[in-house]
Enzyme design. Structure first.
Site, PDB file in Angstrom:
ATOM      1  N   GLY A   1       8.089  27.006  87.473  1.00 32.67           N
ATOM      2  CA  GLY A   1       8.647  28.349  87.418  1.00 32.67           C
ATOM      3  C   GLY A   1       7.828  29.171  86.436  1.00 32.67           C
TER       4      GLY A   1
ATOM      5  CB  THR B   1      10.202  36.042  82.276  1.00 29.81           C
ATOM      6  OG1 THR B   1      11.560  35.748  81.913  1.00 29.81           O
ATOM      7  CG2 THR B   1       9.937  35.640  83.711  1.00 29.81           C
ATOM      8  CE1 TYR B   2      11.156  36.613  73.600  1.00 34.97           C
ATOM      9  CE2 TYR B   2       9.302  35.233  72.956  1.00 34.97           C
ATOM     10  CZ  TYR B   2      10.213  36.224  72.668  1.00 34.97           C
ATOM     11  OH  TYR B   2      10.168  36.852  71.451  1.00 34.97           O
TER      12      TYR B   2
ATOM     13  CE1 TYR C   1      14.272  34.100  76.339  1.00 35.55           C
ATOM     14  CE2 TYR C   1      13.407  33.879  78.543  1.00 35.55           C
ATOM     15  CZ  TYR C   1      13.883  33.310  77.383  1.00 35.55           C
ATOM     16  OH  TYR C   1      13.942  31.938  77.286  1.00 35.55           O
TER      17      TYR C   1
ATOM     18  CD  GLN D   1      14.759  26.578  79.884  1.00 38.17           C
ATOM     19  OE1 GLN D   1      14.357  27.364  79.042  1.00 38.17           O
ATOM     20  NE2 GLN D   1      15.176  26.984  81.073  1.00 38.17           N
TER      21      GLN D   1
ATOM     22  CG  LEU E   1       1.132  26.039  79.315  1.00 32.87           C
ATOM     23  CD1 LEU E   1       0.651  27.418  79.786  1.00 32.87           C
ATOM     24  CD2 LEU E   1       0.310  24.935  79.978  1.00 32.87           C
TER      25      LEU E   1
ATOM     26  CB  SER F   1       0.697  33.168  82.104  1.00 33.91           C
ATOM     27  OG  SER F   1      -0.458  33.968  81.908  1.00 33.91           O
TER      28      SER F   1
ATOM     29  CB  ILE G   1       0.049  34.313  86.757  1.00 34.13           C
ATOM     30  CG1 ILE G   1       0.787  34.956  85.577  1.00 34.13           C
ATOM     31  CG2 ILE G   1       1.003  34.151  87.951  1.00 34.13           C
ATOM     32  CD1 ILE G   1       1.237  36.398  85.830  1.00 34.13           C
TER      33      ILE G   1
HETATM   34  N1  LIG Z   1      15.624  27.644  76.378  1.00 30.05           N
HETATM   35  C1  LIG Z   1      14.924  27.934  75.313  1.00 30.05           C
HETATM   36  O1  LIG Z   1      15.413  27.840  74.168  1.00 30.05           O
HETATM   37  C2  LIG Z   1      13.483  28.359  75.455  1.00 30.05           C
HETATM   38  C3  LIG Z   1      12.645  28.351  74.334  1.00 30.05           C
HETATM   39  C4  LIG Z   1      11.314  28.710  74.507  1.00 30.05           C
HETATM   40  C5  LIG Z   1      10.835  29.076  75.768  1.00 30.05           C
HETATM   41  N2  LIG Z   1      11.680  29.106  76.844  1.00 30.05           N
HETATM   42  C6  LIG Z   1      11.209  29.475  78.204  1.00 30.05           C
HETATM   43  O2  LIG Z   1      10.019  28.745  78.477  1.00 30.05           O
HETATM   44  C7  LIG Z   1       8.964  29.649  78.804  1.00 30.05           C
HETATM   45  C8  LIG Z   1       7.627  29.070  78.365  1.00 30.05           C
HETATM   46  O3  LIG Z   1       7.597  28.722  77.011  1.00 30.05           O
HETATM   47  P1  LIG Z   1       6.721  29.503  75.929  1.00 30.05           P
HETATM   48  O4  LIG Z   1       6.593  30.916  76.334  1.00 30.05           O
HETATM   49  O5  LIG Z   1       7.279  29.178  74.603  1.00 30.05           O
HETATM   50  O6  LIG Z   1       5.322  28.791  75.934  1.00 30.05           O
HETATM   51  P2  LIG Z   1       4.223  28.219  76.943  1.00 30.05           P
HETATM   52  O7  LIG Z   1       4.537  28.525  78.352  1.00 30.05           O
HETATM   53  O8  LIG Z   1       3.986  26.802  76.534  1.00 30.05           O
HETATM   54  O9  LIG Z   1       2.925  29.020  76.488  1.00 30.05           O
HETATM   55  C9  LIG Z   1       2.793  30.394  76.664  1.00 30.05           C
HETATM   56  C10 LIG Z   1       1.506  30.833  75.984  1.00 30.05           C
HETATM   57  O10 LIG Z   1       0.378  30.194  76.601  1.00 30.05           O
HETATM   58  C11 LIG Z   1      -0.505  31.189  77.117  1.00 30.05           C
HETATM   59  N3  LIG Z   1      -1.019  30.647  78.389  1.00 30.05           N
HETATM   60  C12 LIG Z   1      -0.398  30.651  79.593  1.00 30.05           C
HETATM   61  N4  LIG Z   1      -1.139  30.018  80.513  1.00 30.05           N
HETATM   62  C13 LIG Z   1      -2.253  29.595  79.883  1.00 30.05           C
HETATM   63  C14 LIG Z   1      -3.413  28.889  80.312  1.00 30.05           C
HETATM   64  N5  LIG Z   1      -3.548  28.483  81.569  1.00 30.05           N
HETATM   65  N6  LIG Z   1      -4.368  28.634  79.402  1.00 30.05           N
HETATM   66  C15 LIG Z   1      -4.240  29.038  78.112  1.00 30.05           C
HETATM   67  N7  LIG Z   1      -3.170  29.707  77.656  1.00 30.05           N
HETATM   68  C16 LIG Z   1      -2.184  29.985  78.531  1.00 30.05           C
HETATM   69  C17 LIG Z   1       0.317  32.442  77.273  1.00 30.05           C
HETATM   70  O11 LIG Z   1      -0.474  33.593  77.124  1.00 30.05           O
HETATM   71  P3  LIG Z   1      -0.699  34.688  78.324  1.00 30.05           P
HETATM   72  O12 LIG Z   1       0.631  35.272  78.664  1.00 30.05           O
HETATM   73  O13 LIG Z   1      -1.631  35.669  77.709  1.00 30.05           O
HETATM   74  O14 LIG Z   1      -1.315  33.928  79.475  1.00 30.05           O
HETATM   75  C18 LIG Z   1       1.288  32.317  76.084  1.00 30.05           C
HETATM   76  O15 LIG Z   1       0.696  32.747  74.889  1.00 30.05           O
HETATM   77  C19 LIG Z   1       9.385  30.937  78.091  1.00 30.05           C
HETATM   78  O16 LIG Z   1       8.702  32.068  78.591  1.00 30.05           O
HETATM   79  C20 LIG Z   1      10.863  30.947  78.358  1.00 30.05           C
HETATM   80  O17 LIG Z   1      11.095  31.382  79.690  1.00 30.05           O
HETATM   81  C21 LIG Z   1      13.009  28.731  76.683  1.00 30.05           C
END
Ligand SMILES: NC(=O)c1ccc[n+]([C@@H]2O[C@H](COP(=O)([O-])OP(=O)(O)OC[C@H]3O[C@@H](n4cnc5c(N)ncnc54)[C@H](OP(=O)(O)O)[C@@H]3O)[C@@H](O)[C@H]2O)c1
Length: 326
Positions: A22, A25-26, A58, A193, A222, A274, A280
């Site tokens: 998925g 989107t944060y 978010y 999650q 990531l 992303s 993406i």
């Molecule tokens: N339930 C909870 O408590 C909780 C907590 C944290 C997160 N979440 C959810 O999980 C999602 C993902 O977690 P996250 O945002 O913490 O971190 P993540 O998905 O592990 O990493 C996102 C970061 O990695 C970069 N990125 C994305 N694709 C990449 C690639 N192929 N190569 C290098 N860098 C890349 C993104 O930058 P760009 O956008 O510039 O690509 C962004 O800075 C959140 O958006 C949210 O929906 C939920």
């Protein structure tokens, strides 16, 4: 498990299915331009994503909803092809606030139902519209947490058709057990999650969840955005890991794709965030290669048991989930 682009979803205990990847989107609302989530979700649907992970807190749920609705209106997808996960925030745990909170999300999205609605955290805050309530000394104001009562209100939302499935997030084993053993439980949590990636592989929670038909949805797959305002930077950058990089070179992939494939191959759903068109697309290209058993085991050994997302500011909450081993 054999995974193909046509079949990249797994069954949930309530009969629904969840796509294995998925789009998270944060994005930091202070640094993300308006319209970014909207453009990203539209592109993601064109690329093939069907699962979107969002939340009221978010502050971009309206953009995500608009993108989904437009892609339905232009015939690219049908509503039933999309899997949207929304989250109940900490200030809406009292049973009488649960349905209004979900209805607020639906109104923001302008959709009739979500596919999955989850308790974002097991830590209730002072109820109301101030999402991060603090006293005059800057101390967080918590609320009484009664996870079973909140769960019963969620069950009523599912019965009313406002969500297809129910789940939780950031729950430890004890908190999951509390729900699973609740007298008169009507609907089981289908997913939990939690943070999950090669540096935090969650072996014990994963095993417990497997035994109880709860799918793990891995957030920060990531290694997060490494934003120092909320990320534990003692944990080194995941995507620079030399093993992930060497495996990526072997398959002509990136370390991000290897990290995502690792989880998906062991049945963990991933929700990489992303807002960059190129990344993406890249993050979705994980169904055209597979890791060997030895590679899977070697990546499992990278586990450092250190969280990027510690949420230490709430560690004095009686239901802070991360004091327990798992
Ligand atoms: N339930 C909870 O408590 C909780 C907590 C944290 C997160 N979440 C959810 O999980 C999602 C993902 O977690 P996250 O945002 O913490 O971190 P993540 O998905 O592990 O990493 C996102 C970061 O990695 C970069 N990125 C994305 N694709 C990449 C690639 N192929 N190569 C290098 N860098 C890349 C993104 O930058 P760009 O956008 O510039 O690509 C962004 O800075 C959140 O958006 C949210 O929906 C939920």
């Amino acid at each position: 498990m054999s995974l193909t682009p046509e079949n990249h979803s797994i069954p949930l205990v309530d009969g629904n299915r969840i796509p294995l990847i998925g789009l998270g989107t944060y994005g930091d609302p202070r640094t993300t331009a308006k319209g970014t989530a909207y453009e990203s979700v539209k592109l993601a649907i064109d690329v093939g994503y069907r699962h979107f992970d969002g939340a009221l807190v978010y502050f971009n749920e309206h953009e995500v909803g608009q993108a989904i609705r437009e892609k339905i209106a232009d015939g690219t997808v049908k509503r039933e092809d999309i899997f949207y996960c929304g989250k109940l925030w900490n200030t809406f745990h009292p049973p009488e606030l649960v349905r209004p909170a979900l209805e607020r999300t639906l109104k923001t999205l302008q959709l009739d139902y979500v596919d999955l609605y989850i308790i974002e955290l097991p830590t209730a805050f002072k109820p109301g519209d101030i999402f991060y309530p603090k006293d005059e000394n800057g101390k967080h104001i918590y609320g009484e947490t009664d996870l079973c009562a909140t769960w019963e209100a969620l069950e009523a939302c599912k019965d009313a058709g406002l969500t297809k499935s129910l789940g939780v997030s950031n729950f430890n084993r004890r908190q999951l057990e509390l729900i699973l053993k609740k007298p008169g439980l009507k609907h089981r949590p289908v997913s939990n999650q939690v943070e999950c990636h090669p540096y935090f592989t969650q072996p014990k929670l994963l095993e417990y969840c497997r035994q109880n038909d709860i799918v793990i949805v891995g957030y920060s797959p990531l290694g997060t955005s490494r934003d120092s305002s909320w990320v534990n930077l003692k944990c080194p950058p995941l995507l620079e890991d030399s093993l992930l990089v060497s495996i990526a070179n072997k398959y002509k992939k990136t370390s991000a794709q290897v990290a995502l494939r690792f989880n998906v191959q062991r049945g963990v759903v991933v929700i990489p965030k992303s807002f960059s068109p190129q990344r993406i697309r890249q993050n979705f290209q994980i169904f055209d290669f597979s890791l060997t058993e030895d590679e899977m085991k070697a990546i499992e050994r990278l586990n450092k048991n250190i969280r990027f997302v510690e949420l230490l500011m709430w560690s004095d909450h009686p239901e802070y989930p991360f004091h327990d081993e798992y």
